[in-house]
Write a protein that holds these residues in place. Structure first.
Motif, PDB file in Angstrom:
ATOM      1  N   VAL A  39      42.512  33.852  48.783  1.00  0.00           N
ATOM      2  CA  VAL A  39      41.149  34.201  49.214  1.00  0.00           C
ATOM      3  C   VAL A  39      41.158  35.539  49.949  1.00  0.00           C
ATOM      4  CG1 VAL A  39      39.198  33.520  50.654  1.00  0.00           C
ATOM      5  CG2 VAL A  39      40.429  31.792  49.328  1.00  0.00           C
ATOM      6  N   GLU A  40      42.137  35.733  50.850  1.00  0.00           N
ATOM      7  CA  GLU A  40      42.260  37.004  51.562  1.00  0.00           C
ATOM      8  C   GLU A  40      42.542  38.140  50.587  1.00  0.00           C
ATOM      9  OE1 GLU A  40      45.355  36.454  54.363  1.00  0.00           O
ATOM     10  OE2 GLU A  40      44.252  35.029  55.610  1.00  0.00           O
ATOM     11  N   GLU A  43      39.436  39.456  48.729  1.00  0.00           N
ATOM     12  CA  GLU A  43      38.603  40.366  49.513  1.00  0.00           C
ATOM     13  C   GLU A  43      39.093  41.803  49.381  1.00  0.00           C
ATOM     14  OE1 GLU A  43      38.429  39.034  53.523  1.00  0.00           O
ATOM     15  OE2 GLU A  43      37.535  37.084  53.033  1.00  0.00           O
ATOM     16  N   VAL A  44      40.417  41.988  49.402  1.00  0.00           N
ATOM     17  CA  VAL A  44      40.990  43.326  49.283  1.00  0.00           C
ATOM     18  C   VAL A  44      40.768  43.888  47.886  1.00  0.00           C
ATOM     19  CG1 VAL A  44      43.147  44.652  49.337  1.00  0.00           C
ATOM     20  CG2 VAL A  44      42.695  42.925  51.078  1.00  0.00           C
ATOM     21  N   HIS A  46      38.297  43.384  45.995  1.00  0.00           N
ATOM     22  CA  HIS A  46      36.903  43.824  45.919  1.00  0.00           C
ATOM     23  C   HIS A  46      36.664  45.122  46.703  1.00  0.00           C
ATOM     24  CE1 HIS A  46      35.657  40.479  43.622  1.00  0.00           C
ATOM     25  NE2 HIS A  46      35.602  39.579  44.600  1.00  0.00           N
ATOM     26  N   GLN A  47      37.507  45.371  47.695  1.00  0.00           N
ATOM     27  CA  GLN A  47      37.271  46.504  48.594  1.00  0.00           C
ATOM     28  C   GLN A  47      37.965  47.787  48.158  1.00  0.00           C
ATOM     29  OE1 GLN A  47      38.535  45.008  52.377  1.00  0.00           O
ATOM     30  NE2 GLN A  47      36.804  43.595  52.592  1.00  0.00           N
TER      31      GLN A  47
END
Length: 244
Positions: A39-40, A43-44, A46-47
């Motif tokens: 999950v973490e 996020e990366v 996507h960023q």
């Protein structure tokens, strides 16, 4: 080319540390993050732009396979995935989410480097094609995932493509043994130039240049007769009108 940006994802600290150390000692890789949670890691992804994920499969909350499916469903060219797992039963799932390679724990640096080199070759090929440096290749060749390799196949060499349950069988002029790729006819139909290839059946795409004879209900390529299904009759009849 510049270094490939990488992240490592594994819920086991020792395994995560080992992969991170392998990335650090590989000159063409750059570690930009290490995560114990998929999950973490998502996020990366996507960023920022990530080239390669070294990804464990069995993790809580979100498995590596599930993460790969989420990235694939985004519809954009996401990072390439190299799975790192202690369980070989996930190999077919790895194929289905278009993973570049599948490292079975425990693996050594030589095995890691071989997988990383595949990623490097793949990214270089994509970058060249995107930049137009190999425009003539892009126009005349199909790049097809065969096992864990990206294989270049000349349009001129393709006779026809046959869809199976989970695979596509590509029949070639130069080889009596067809190439087997874990993909779909629909995916290939979207990549192939419609001026050269036509889908005439739910299970067949044919190279129009290789058609030796036609009838109202079938075409002939070499010694093979391929039926034309009702679903594709109209578009085939438009093509057939040019023969009559």
């Amino acid at each position: 080319m510049s270094q490939l940006t990488c992240i490592a994802v594994d819920d086991e600290p020792l395994a995560l540390g080992l992969v991170a150390s392998f990335i650090d000692k590989t000159p063409f890789l750059k570690l930009v993050g290490r995560f114990s949670s998929a999950v973490e890691a998502l996020e990366v992804v996507h960023q920022q732009e990530i080239d390669v994920i070294f990804l464990d499969i069995q993790m809580p909350d979100l498995t590596g396979i599930e993460l790969a499916r989420v990235i694939e469903a985004s519809g954009t060219r996401g990072p390439r995935i190299i799975f790192t797992t202690a369980f070989n039963q996930y190999a077919l799932d790895g194929f289905r989410v278009d993973a570049l390679d599948y490292l079975l724990k425990p693996f050594n640096y030589e095995e890691f480097l071989r997988a990383a080199s595949k990623a490097k070759a793949y990214v270089e090929l994509v970058q060249k094609a995107a930049a137009g440096a190999v425009a003539e290749v892009k126009d005349e060749y199909l790049f097809l995932k065969v096992e864990y390799q990206l294989v270049r196949i000349a349009y001129e060499d393709i006779l026809y493509m046959e869809g199976l349950k989970d695979y596509v069988k590509v029949h070639l002029k130069s080889d009596s043994k067809p190439i087997l790729s874990l993909t779909s006819l629909k995916a290939l139909e979207e990549k192939l130039p419609p001026s050269r290839f036509m889908r005439i059946h739910r299970s067949f795409i044919v190279n129009l240049d290789k058609i030796a004879a036609v009838t109202r209900n079938s075409i002939q390529i070499g010694a093979t007769t391929i039926p034309v299904s009702d679903q594709y009759k109209e578009i085939f009849n438009q093509f057939l009108s040019k023969w009559m």
